[in-house]
Design an enzyme around this catalytic site. Structure first.
Site, PDB file in Angstrom:
ATOM      1  N   GLU A  42       0.842  -1.192   0.000  1.00 32.47           N
ATOM      2  CA  GLU A  42       0.000   0.000   0.000  1.00 32.47           C
ATOM      3  C   GLU A  42       0.880   1.247   0.000  1.00 32.47           C
ATOM      4  OE1 GLU A  42      -3.874   1.586   2.548  1.00 32.47           O
ATOM      5  OE2 GLU A  42      -2.292   0.475   3.589  1.00 32.47           O
ATOM      6  N   LYS A 114     -10.076   0.769  -2.187  1.00 33.83           N
ATOM      7  CA  LYS A 114     -10.135   0.297  -0.808  1.00 33.83           C
ATOM      8  C   LYS A 114     -11.516   0.559  -0.200  1.00 33.83           C
ATOM      9  CE  LYS A 114      -7.467   0.829   3.514  1.00 33.83           C
ATOM     10  NZ  LYS A 114      -6.301   1.553   4.096  1.00 33.83           N
ATOM     11  N   CYS A 156      -5.001  -3.639   2.903  1.00 33.66           N
ATOM     12  CA  CYS A 156      -4.668  -3.319   4.292  1.00 33.66           C
ATOM     13  C   CYS A 156      -5.822  -3.535   5.281  1.00 33.66           C
ATOM     14  CB  CYS A 156      -4.127  -1.894   4.375  1.00 33.66           C
ATOM     15  SG  CYS A 156      -3.182  -1.561   5.884  1.00 33.66           S
TER      16      CYS A 156
END
Length: 281
Positions: A42, A114, A156
């Site tokens: 990321e 995301k 993440c």
């Protein structure tokens, strides 16, 4: 076919980070003619400053300078490249944290924004993380066909939400990518157990490329431990500290054997997860 995770210690300078990634790709241990999948962490091109700095580098649509530079790296080194995340304008004054998957000619195979934003209080130097001030959550899941298998995309903090991973498995994922920048505090507590749990639950290979070390003169500190986990939850390869490569070759026959012997997807009696609209910012 080989899969490769690059553990980075990215800075606030995209040109510096691109140069590091390029130098590592030039040294990538590989067999001649063998297809390569490379996964970056990321924020591989911009990390360690205030999240608002992402806004200055966010282009509109899919033809942004950072995207084009990453596509050029994939083509130059002839690798399939899962390019961490870069900022892409969302239209509401914020940006999407978007990961792209490129083929070995630099063409986009798929992308994902995301879904889950890290609005959390942590007992470290930063203390208060508020990604939703800068980032806009995505609104879809993504699974992409590749020569390596069907690849599901996540980022993440998504790792803490198993419904996403179940949705990726139901969409056909065999490999799930997790580009990440886990904090040192949360990484020490939960990183390994979450990755292994997601692999076991989905019976997928999980490829998690991480940021590591101190960034921005110690203002941010990330955990590292980039890791490749097989569908039985076994760690195939990992790099606890420092920067560099984590590599493995995946066995899709083993994946199918695990799924056949324990068909948890068929046994599950709960309804499939449904993606809800994001909470109002």
């Amino acid at each position: 076919m080989q899969v490769n995770l690059l553990q980075c210690q990215s800075s606030r300078k995209p040109a510096e980070n691109l140069a590091f990634i390029n130098s590592q790709l030039e040294q990538l241990p590989r067999q001649p003619g063998e297809p390569q999948l490379v996964v970056l962490p990321e924020c591989a091109l911009l990390f360690g400053g205030h999240e608002g700095e992402q806004l200055a580098f966010a282009g509109k649509g899919d033809e942004t300078p950072l995207q084009q530079q990453l596509a050029a790296l994939a083509a130059k080194h002839q690798v399939y490249l899962a390019a961490g995340t870069i900022p892409v304008a969302s239209g509401d004054g914020r940006v999407y944290s978007r990961t792209y998957l490129f083929d070995d000619k630099g063409q986009v195979l798929g992308d994902y924004d995301k879904l889950h934003l890290f609005d959390v209080d942590i007992s470290d130097n930063t203390r208060n993380y508020r990604e939703s001030d800068t980032f806009c959550p995505g609104n879809r899941v993504c699974v992409v066909d590749t020569p390596f298998g069907r690849i599901g995309l996540s980022v993440c903090y998504d790792l803490r939400f198993p419904d996403l991973y179940r949705a990726l498995r139901q969409a056909g994922a065999q490999i799930i990518l997790v580009p990440a920048a886990f904090t040192r505090v949360t990484g020490a507590a939960h990183w390994e157990v979450l990755l292994r749990a997601r692999a076991i639950e989905t019976q997928c290979y999980v490829l998690a490329a991480a940021q590591w070390g101190r960034h921005n003169q110690g203002g941010r500190e990330t955990w590292g431990q980039s890791m490749i986990v097989d569908p039985w939850g076994r760690i195939m390869a990992q790099l606890p500290e420092n920067t560099g490569w984590v590599q493995a070759r995946l066995d899709m026959d083993e994946l199918q054997k695990i799924r056949s012997n324990m068909p948890v997807s068929q046994h599950n009696r709960f309804s499939l997860p449904a993606l809800l609209p994001p909470a109002k910012h």
